[in-house]
Design a protein around this motif. Structure first.
Motif, mmCIF file in Angstrom:
data_model
loop_
_atom_site.group_PDB
_atom_site.id
_atom_site.type_symbol
_atom_site.label_atom_id
_atom_site.label_comp_id
_atom_site.label_asym_id
_atom_site.label_seq_id
_atom_site.Cartn_x
_atom_site.Cartn_y
_atom_site.Cartn_z
ATOM 1 N N TRP A 127 0.837 -1.200 0.000
ATOM 2 C CA TRP A 127 0.000 0.000 0.000
ATOM 3 C C TRP A 127 0.868 1.245 0.000
ATOM 4 O O TRP A 127 2.027 1.220 0.387
ATOM 5 N N SER A 128 0.279 2.368 -0.359
ATOM 6 C CA SER A 128 0.971 3.653 -0.274
ATOM 7 C C SER A 128 1.106 4.035 1.208
ATOM 8 O O SER A 128 0.338 3.559 2.058
ATOM 9 N N HIS A 129 2.057 4.916 1.510
ATOM 10 C CA HIS A 129 2.210 5.404 2.886
ATOM 11 C C HIS A 129 0.930 6.101 3.345
ATOM 12 O O HIS A 129 0.523 5.970 4.503
ATOM 13 N N ASP A 130 0.282 6.830 2.441
ATOM 14 C CA ASP A 130 -0.947 7.545 2.801
ATOM 15 C C ASP A 130 -2.049 6.578 3.220
ATOM 16 O O ASP A 130 -2.715 6.793 4.234
#
Length: 92
Positions: free
Chosen positions: A38-41
């Motif tokens: 997943w993205s950090h966000d």
């Protein structure tokens, strides 16, 4: 009483969807990747998660030991480590 999604009549499913669509999210990730791919966000956005259902596993009857270990052991540990970082629900 436990029901599988496909056992719930369509109209009833829609009622559940309307009621819970802002509270229940199904996310697909990769247990062998950092942040599950997943993205950090997205990873940071999940801070208030209350329940995690982990159903991923390598259950073949044959294969390389390392493949089983990476998914079944390391992947589960990665998910548990993620769960430990989550904010506690109020009152707990």
């Amino acid at each position: 009483m436990n029901k599988r999604c496909e056992d719930i009549p369509l109209l009833e499913r829609e009622k559940y969807h309307e009621k819970y669509q802002k509270r229940i999210f199904v996310l697909s990730g990769t247990l062998t990747e950092n942040l599950f791919g997943w993205s950090h966000d997205l990873y940071d956005e999940l801070d208030h998660t209350i329940v995690i259902i982990h159903s991923a596993a390598n259950v073949k009857h044959y294969g390389e030991y390392q493949d089983f270990y990476d998914i079944n052991v390391k992947g589960t540990k990665r998910l548990l480590d993620f769960a430990k970082t989550l904010a506690s629900p109020q009152g707990q």
